[in-house]
Design a protein around this motif. Structure first.
Motif, PDB file in Angstrom:
ATOM      1  N   GLY A  10       0.877  -1.128  -0.029  1.00  0.00           N
ATOM      2  CA  GLY A  10      -0.038  -0.087   0.117  1.00  0.00           C
ATOM      3  C   GLY A  10       0.675   1.357  -0.027  1.00  0.00           C
ATOM      4  O   GLY A  10       1.959   1.328  -0.236  1.00  0.00           O
ATOM      5  N   LEU A  11       0.171   2.420   0.329  1.00  0.00           N
ATOM      6  CA  LEU A  11       0.832   3.751   0.218  1.00  0.00           C
ATOM      7  C   LEU A  11       0.943   4.263   1.724  1.00  0.00           C
ATOM      8  O   LEU A  11      -0.032   3.909   2.570  1.00  0.00           O
ATOM      9  CB  LEU A  11      -0.048   4.721  -0.512  1.00  0.00           C
ATOM     10  N   VAL A  12       2.298   4.491   2.108  1.00  0.00           N
ATOM     11  CA  VAL A  12       2.311   4.715   3.378  1.00  0.00           C
ATOM     12  C   VAL A  12       3.449   5.897   3.625  1.00  0.00           C
ATOM     13  O   VAL A  12       4.236   6.275   2.472  1.00  0.00           O
ATOM     14  CB  VAL A  12       3.004   3.638   4.430  1.00  0.00           C
ATOM     15  N   GLN A  13       3.211   6.980   4.435  1.00  0.00           N
ATOM     16  CA  GLN A  13       4.259   7.779   4.648  1.00  0.00           C
ATOM     17  C   GLN A  13       5.586   7.435   5.222  1.00  0.00           C
ATOM     18  O   GLN A  13       5.671   6.403   5.995  1.00  0.00           O
ATOM     19  CB  GLN A  13       3.883   8.966   5.498  1.00  0.00           C
ATOM     20  N   ALA A  14       6.452   8.208   5.051  1.00  0.00           N
ATOM     21  CA  ALA A  14       8.257   7.782   5.477  1.00  0.00           C
ATOM     22  C   ALA A  14       7.764   7.771   7.033  1.00  0.00           C
ATOM     23  O   ALA A  14       7.251   8.519   7.596  1.00  0.00           O
ATOM     24  CB  ALA A  14       8.964   9.125   4.975  1.00  0.00           C
ATOM     25  N   GLY A  15       8.265   6.761   7.634  1.00  0.00           N
ATOM     26  CA  GLY A  15       8.275   6.509   8.903  1.00  0.00           C
ATOM     27  C   GLY A  15       7.384   5.562   9.372  1.00  0.00           C
ATOM     28  O   GLY A  15       7.166   5.216  10.689  1.00  0.00           O
ATOM     29  N   GLY A  16       6.450   5.322   8.278  1.00  0.00           N
ATOM     30  CA  GLY A  16       5.421   4.430   8.827  1.00  0.00           C
ATOM     31  C   GLY A  16       5.836   2.964   8.743  1.00  0.00           C
ATOM     32  O   GLY A  16       6.879   2.572   8.326  1.00  0.00           O
ATOM     33  N   SER A  17       4.528   2.077   8.902  1.00  0.00           N
ATOM     34  CA  SER A  17       4.877   0.436   8.689  1.00  0.00           C
ATOM     35  C   SER A  17       3.933  -0.209   8.113  1.00  0.00           C
ATOM     36  O   SER A  17       2.841   0.459   7.834  1.00  0.00           O
ATOM     37  CB  SER A  17       4.555   0.063  10.391  1.00  0.00           C
ATOM     38  N   LEU A  18       4.270  -1.311   7.474  1.00  0.00           N
ATOM     39  CA  LEU A  18       3.497  -2.046   6.919  1.00  0.00           C
ATOM     40  C   LEU A  18       3.803  -3.544   7.158  1.00  0.00           C
ATOM     41  O   LEU A  18       5.061  -4.039   7.287  1.00  0.00           O
ATOM     42  CB  LEU A  18       3.631  -1.993   5.250  1.00  0.00           C
ATOM     43  N   ARG A  19       2.836  -4.413   6.952  1.00  0.00           N
ATOM     44  CA  ARG A  19       3.033  -5.954   7.172  1.00  0.00           C
ATOM     45  C   ARG A  19       2.730  -6.576   5.766  1.00  0.00           C
ATOM     46  O   ARG A  19       1.483  -6.640   5.358  1.00  0.00           O
ATOM     47  CB  ARG A  19       2.371  -6.466   8.369  1.00  0.00           C
ATOM     48  N   LEU A  20       3.592  -7.364   4.996  1.00  0.00           N
ATOM     49  CA  LEU A  20       3.354  -8.039   4.116  1.00  0.00           C
ATOM     50  C   LEU A  20       3.006  -9.561   4.515  1.00  0.00           C
ATOM     51  O   LEU A  20       3.690 -10.073   5.286  1.00  0.00           O
ATOM     52  CB  LEU A  20       4.480  -7.904   2.892  1.00  0.00           C
ATOM     53  N   SER A  21       2.212 -10.107   3.734  1.00  0.00           N
ATOM     54  CA  SER A  21       2.031 -11.609   3.932  1.00  0.00           C
ATOM     55  C   SER A  21       2.120 -12.238   2.466  1.00  0.00           C
ATOM     56  O   SER A  21       1.728 -11.767   1.467  1.00  0.00           O
ATOM     57  CB  SER A  21       0.572 -11.921   4.428  1.00  0.00           C
ATOM     58  N   TYR A  79       5.828 -13.730   6.217  1.00  0.00           N
ATOM     59  CA  TYR A  79       5.488 -12.408   6.407  1.00  0.00           C
ATOM     60  C   TYR A  79       6.841 -11.513   6.508  1.00  0.00           C
ATOM     61  O   TYR A  79       7.966 -11.856   6.812  1.00  0.00           O
ATOM     62  CB  TYR A  79       4.918 -12.229   7.917  1.00  0.00           C
ATOM     63  N   LEU A  80       6.486 -10.193   6.392  1.00  0.00           N
ATOM     64  CA  LEU A  80       7.542  -9.249   6.122  1.00  0.00           C
ATOM     65  C   LEU A  80       7.007  -8.064   6.978  1.00  0.00           C
ATOM     66  O   LEU A  80       6.246  -7.406   6.337  1.00  0.00           O
ATOM     67  CB  LEU A  80       8.031  -8.681   4.782  1.00  0.00           C
ATOM     68  N   GLN A  81       7.439  -7.798   8.228  1.00  0.00           N
ATOM     69  CA  GLN A  81       7.061  -6.657   9.009  1.00  0.00           C
ATOM     70  C   GLN A  81       8.090  -5.497   8.588  1.00  0.00           C
ATOM     71  O   GLN A  81       9.306  -5.752   8.996  1.00  0.00           O
ATOM     72  CB  GLN A  81       7.050  -6.830  10.515  1.00  0.00           C
ATOM     73  N   MET A  82       7.562  -4.464   8.133  1.00  0.00           N
ATOM     74  CA  MET A  82       8.350  -3.364   7.880  1.00  0.00           C
ATOM     75  C   MET A  82       8.028  -2.022   8.728  1.00  0.00           C
ATOM     76  O   MET A  82       6.894  -1.691   8.748  1.00  0.00           O
ATOM     77  CB  MET A  82       8.345  -2.943   6.339  1.00  0.00           C
ATOM     78  N   ILE A  83       9.293  -1.555   9.441  1.00  0.00           N
ATOM     79  CA  ILE A  83       8.942  -0.328  10.195  1.00  0.00           C
ATOM     80  C   ILE A  83       9.877   0.635   9.745  1.00  0.00           C
ATOM     81  O   ILE A  83      10.812   0.409   8.923  1.00  0.00           O
ATOM     82  CB  ILE A  83       9.361  -0.611  11.717  1.00  0.00           C
ATOM     83  N   ASN A  84       9.666   2.164  10.204  1.00  0.00           N
ATOM     84  CA  ASN A  84      10.478   3.075   9.740  1.00  0.00           C
ATOM     85  C   ASN A  84      10.837   3.067   8.232  1.00  0.00           C
ATOM     86  O   ASN A  84      12.033   3.170   7.923  1.00  0.00           O
ATOM     87  CB  ASN A  84      11.877   3.009  10.510  1.00  0.00           C
TER      88      ASN A  84
END
Length: 115
Positions: A10-21, A79-84
């Motif tokens: 998806g679309l997220v601002q810098a510093g945000g988080s996403l989790r891919l499956s 899964y891929l947890q992505m932060i910052n």
């Protein structure tokens, strides 16, 4: 027939988080390796993170400390947890599943990080 389906981009601002499956189905063997690659326009496909059947992990230097790969072997899911997140993380993220040493790829999920 093997099917590999990614979700969570998806679309997220810098510093945000996403989790891919990524869920793999139609396979009869435990994948020896599962993981994520990414490809930005004009760039080569690059490894982001992988995890073996024994839960040994590898990460690209650019994501160490920010991304975490994990798997649920019972569900053949990774899964891929992505932060910052950073704008340079913008890319199509592709799941790879290695079965009997043959890589199978998903169609990818887009991650866009705005500055």
């Amino acid at each position: 027939q093997v099917q590999i389906v990614e979700s969570g981009g998806g679309l997220v601002q810098a510093g945000g988080s996403l989790r891919l499956s990524c869920a793999a189905s139609g396979i009869d063997f435990t994948p020896e390796l599962m993981g994520w690659y990414r490809q930005a326009p004009g760039n080569r496909r690059e490894m982001v993170a992988t995890i073996s059947a024994g839960n040994n992990t590898m990460y690209a230097d650019s994501v160490k400390g920010r991304f975490t790969v994990s798997r649920d072997s019972g569900k053949n899911t990774v899964y891929l947890q992505m932060i910052n997140l950073e704008p340079d993380d913008t890319a199509l993220y592709l799941c790879v599943v290695s079965i009997l040493r043959m890589p199978r790829w998903g169609q990818g999920t887009q991650v866009t990080v705005s500055s």
